[in-house]
Design an enzyme around this catalytic site. Structure first.
Site, short mmCIF file in Angstrom:
data_model
loop_
_atom_site.label_atom_id
_atom_site.label_comp_id
_atom_site.label_asym_id
_atom_site.label_seq_id
_atom_site.Cartn_x
_atom_site.Cartn_y
_atom_site.Cartn_z
CG ASP A 146 -0.34 -0.63 2.46
OD1 ASP A 146 0.88 -0.60 2.58
OD2 ASP A 146 -1.09 -1.14 3.30
CG ASN A 200 -8.62 -1.21 12.00
OD1 ASN A 200 -7.72 -1.91 11.54
ND2 ASN A 200 -9.13 -0.18 11.34
CG HIS A 224 -5.76 -2.23 8.76
ND1 HIS A 224 -5.83 -0.90 9.13
CD2 HIS A 224 -4.46 -2.58 8.92
CE1 HIS A 224 -4.62 -0.48 9.47
NE2 HIS A 224 -3.77 -1.48 9.37
CD GLU A 244 -8.68 0.99 7.64
OE1 GLU A 244 -8.47 0.05 8.43
OE2 GLU A 244 -8.34 2.15 7.88
C1 F6R Z 1 1.52 -1.96 6.04
C2 F6R Z 1 0.17 -2.47 6.14
C3 F6R Z 1 -0.60 -2.51 7.41
C4 F6R Z 1 0.23 -2.83 8.64
C5 F6R Z 1 -0.62 -2.71 9.89
C6 F6R Z 1 0.18 -2.93 11.15
O1 F6R Z 1 2.00 -2.01 4.71
O2 F6R Z 1 -0.33 -2.83 5.15
O3 F6R Z 1 -1.63 -3.45 7.31
O4 F6R Z 1 0.77 -4.11 8.55
O5 F6R Z 1 -1.21 -1.45 9.96
O6 F6R Z 1 1.01 -1.83 11.36
P1 F6R Z 1 2.09 -1.83 12.50
O7 F6R Z 1 3.13 -2.82 12.08
O8 F6R Z 1 2.63 -0.42 12.51
O9 F6R Z 1 1.40 -2.22 13.76
#
Ligand code: F6R
Length: 249
Positions: free
Chosen positions: A67, A136, A138, A143
């Site tokens: 992303d 959450n 995702h 989301e």
């Molecule tokens: C990142 C992504 C997100 C993260 C998720 C966890 O490319 O796609 O899904 O893996 O938000 O983020 P952290 O590792 O900061 O807890």
């Protein structure tokens, strides 16, 4: 799914990096899906160490990030492109032409999502997808909601995600409200998934995602259906899990 639980985050990173190395070495020109966020930082540091020791080369890989924020150019310090440069790309032998990240600064995000989807899904699936999960539920930036998309798409980030991701932005800076993310299709079609999560704060969502019902309210719950997912957790993240667990001492 096999859930490996390690005493510390460092041990989980090391084990995941070893497995990554083993898998990419077994494929001729590996197509690798990468992630950003706090979780993979230690893992990427470990890959850099393996590269420096000469046990891992990236020169035949092509990488595809999950992303990117809309509105941030690749040289914006909080873009995922800059994150990848800082934590991995600048230290390894992956040619620039083989690194792919959605363009966040494009005039037409829908068109960019379509382009990126064809690029990633192309002729063959990803050989390996690196993955974590948001608080959450995702995955990528898919989301929670009423529906999920299979293709790459433009997504409006939830307030919760923007709040959590504030930590990477300097005070007063606005976290972008939208992003381009790969959809569930490319993720679920990946031949293998290496899933990494660490820390107490992920314990509750991991319980829901791995042992709860499949629901669009927790997009990560669909990972239960992936036939070749290997999970690397520290003991804090794993504290509520009871099924398919392998405690490594
Ligand atoms: C990142 C992504 C997100 C993260 C998720 C966890 O490319 O796609 O899904 O893996 O938000 O983020 P952290 O590792 O900061 O807890």
């Amino acid at each position: 799914m096999k859930i490996n639980i390690y005493p510390t985050a460092e041990e989980a990173d090391y084990a995941a990096a070893l497995r990554f190395t083993e898998i990419v070495k077994s494929v001729i020109k590996p197509k690798i899906g990468l992630a950003t966020g706090t979780t993979p930082i230690g893992f990427y540091a470990q890959l850099v160490k393996f590269y420096q020791k000469g046990v891992l080369s990236f020169k035949d890989m092509t990488t595809y990030n999950l992303d990117e924020y809309i509105g941030l150019s690749p040289d914006h310090p909080q873009s995922f492109a800059a994150f990848m440069d800082n934590h991995l790309f600048s230290a390894i032998d992956l040619p620039a032409a083989q690194r792919n990240i959605p363009h966040g600064d494009t005039a037409d995000s829908h068109l960019e999502a379509e382009r990126y989807n064809s690029l990633v899904e192309g002729n063959s699936p990803l050989d390996l997808q690196l993955m974590s999960i948001g608080l959450n539920g995702h995955i990528g930036f898919n989301e929670p909601g009423e529906t999920l998309s299979t293709s790459a798409h433009l997504v409006h980030l939830t307030e919760e995600t923007r709040e959590v991701n504030k930590k990477s932005f300097t005070q007063g800076e606005v976290v972008p409200s939208s992003a381009i993310t790969l959809g569930l299709g490319a993720i679920m079609k990946a031949k293998r998934i290496l899933f990494l999560a660490k820390g107490d704060e992920k314990a509750e969502i991991l319980k829901q995602a791995f042992e709860g019902p499949l629901t669009t309210k927790v997009p990560g719950s669909f990972l239960q259906l992936h036939p070749h997912m290997e999970v690397f957790l520290d003991k804090d993240a794993a504290k509520y899990l009871t099924v398919n667990i392998n405690v490594v001492t």
